[in-house]
Enzyme design. Structure first.
Site, short mmCIF file in Angstrom:
data_model
loop_
_atom_site.label_atom_id
_atom_site.label_comp_id
_atom_site.label_asym_id
_atom_site.label_seq_id
_atom_site.Cartn_x
_atom_site.Cartn_y
_atom_site.Cartn_z
N ASP A 162 0.84 -1.20 0.00
CA ASP A 162 0.00 0.00 0.00
C ASP A 162 0.88 1.25 0.00
OD1 ASP A 162 -3.03 0.79 0.36
OD2 ASP A 162 -1.91 2.07 1.74
N TYR A 213 -1.81 10.98 0.99
CA TYR A 213 -2.32 10.84 -0.36
C TYR A 213 -2.27 12.18 -1.10
CZ TYR A 213 -3.96 6.12 0.62
OH TYR A 213 -4.01 4.79 0.92
N HIS A 264 -5.27 -7.51 0.77
CA HIS A 264 -4.56 -6.24 0.85
C HIS A 264 -3.72 -6.13 2.12
CE1 HIS A 264 -3.83 -2.08 -0.19
NE2 HIS A 264 -4.10 -1.73 1.05
#
Length: 429
Positions: free
Chosen positions: A218, A351, A407
């Site tokens: 990630d 982000y 994930h």
């Protein structure tokens, strides 16, 4: 949502006069033949955390005072996190979950902080008892934290007690990304993956490791990918479990059925699953008001990541099968860590930083020159084919498709994940 003040984040102390922003990479990488730095001279300080009773009481009060939305109008997650899932989570969080159990477990681990480039970096550092252990720095992602990596500590550092041999041992460094968990929240912009990668190179130098390997998934995959492209002296190789170039829009071949399936999964994520990514890449401060005010809003936001992990976590809270290590307590250990440290918005800004760095353009980053290992877990957002991994990483030295895991691979399947790292890095010892 409650209007009273949110809990104060964990107190952090400035520990070391770190590097100035923009320090050249050559100053950050340790030479392979350099002598290990003396730990006492690096500005590294022990760390532990104890939440106050008031913080925990306030958390339970806020969970109990949640103002619930009306129930979704569909029978799946297509409108978002299902009301029954959130209510089951809240009930368990309020009445049965015990943060003190996890807190005691965490505080038994060797934890430290050190200031690098103006930000306090928190990390766990567990040295193996095996003298020839390979140093490994592993980086978590979002909505994860160091919590998702904790169950790998024993198998990685003490392999003889977990079905491996002494030749599989690692010295393990688990840092918290700036803005996450117990690391400091940056007070200036610019903490994109490259800056964090340079901080990791400096951290390994301070710890006295002239050679090491790195792993990430990630957000941690973006940082580790960048570390591989920067190639600081001493970095022997990297391992990833998310193909960052493909997720970032790189064109991949679609000539085989496997490639077309991966492309379809990636396109579906772009159509229906990446709302969190868009919001955090463009308006992290806006969503932060909810994340800092309502613990249930924080939990729902963190659960709404990808379809595979959502249904696994939802099943755990609603009385269904538990997928590997994704138990109710482990999930709430992670969410509660975000709540108590007040890092809902600072982690979301990671982000925004990445998006800003991409928009700024600049020179094409160099290819990864060190050996790369890649594990394509079946429940990931998309299961990257070997051909895609080879396109992104011409130095691909290891590729495998484990039979289980998604994930949160290290969290969900720590034993399988450990086997992947042992195999990926075996040739680099």
């Amino acid at each position: 949502m409650s209007s009273s003040a949110s809990p104060r984040p964990a107190r952090r102390t400035v520990l070391y006069g770190g590097l100035a922003a923009g320090t050249a990479l050559t100053a950050l990488g340790a030479r392979a033949d350099a002598a290990p730095a003396a730990p006492s001279s690096t500005g590294i300080r022990p760390f532990h955390f104890t939440a106050s009773r008031e913080q925990l009481d306030e958390l339970r009060r806020r969970v109990a005072a949640t103002r619930w939305p009306s129930e979704e109008l569909v029978g799946d997650r297509s409108q978002g996190v299902q009301l029954a899932t959130s209510q089951a989570l809240a009930k368990y969080w309020r009445s049965r979950y015990d943060w003190r159990t996890f807190e005691a477990k965490l505080n038994k681990l060797p934890q430290y902080t050190t200031e690098i480039d103006g930000v306090d970096i928190h990390f766990i550092h567990v040295r193996s008892r095996h003298a020839d252990a390979l140093p490994l720095i592993m980086t978590h992602g979002w909505p994860g934290s160091i919590v998702e990596l904790l169950e790998t500590i024993g198998p990685l550092t003490d392999p003889t007690a977990h079905g491996g041999s002494a030749a599989d041992a690692f010295h393990l460094v688990l840092p918290s990304v700036p803005g996450f968990g117990f690391s400091g929240q940056p007070t200036e912009t610019g903490w994109e993956p490259g800056r964090t990668a340079r901080a990791w190179a400096e951290l390994m130098r301070r710890l006295g490791y002239p050679q090491y390997v790195a792993q990430g998934g990630d957000v941690g995959a973006a940082i580790t990918d960048t570390l591989g492209r920067l190639a600081p002296a001493g970095l022997l190789g990297i391992h990833l479990n998310l193909l960052v170039p493909a997720l970032g829009g790189a064109t991949e071949p679609t000539s085989t059925a496997e490639e077309r399936a991966a492309a379809a999964a990636l396109a579906e994520f772009g159509r229906t699953g990446n709302s969190y990514l868009i919001e955090q890449s463009t308006r992290p401060e806006t969503i932060g008001y909810a994340l800092l005010d309502s613990p249930v809003a924080l939990a729902a936001w963190m659960l709404d990541h990808d379809t595979d992990s959502y249904y696994k976590i939802s099943s755990a809270f609603r009385g269904g099968p538990v997928a590997g290590n994704l138990t109710r307590d482990h999930i709430l250990d992670n969410v509660t860590l975000y709540w108590l440290t007040g890092t809902g918005v600072s982690s979301a800004r990671a982000y925004w930083e990445s998006a800003k760095a991409r928009a700024a353009g600049g020179p094409t980053p160099p290819p990864v020159s060190v050996p790369v290992g890649f594990s394509a877990f079946p429940g990931e957002i998309f299961q990257a084919p070997r051909s895609w991994a080879e396109t992104s990483y011409p130095t691909l030295a290891y590729y495998n498709k484990p039979v289980r895991g998604g994930h949160f691979a290290a969290w969900e399947e720590p034993q399988l994940f450990t086997k992947e790292l042992r195999a990926a890095f075996r040739s680099l010892r």
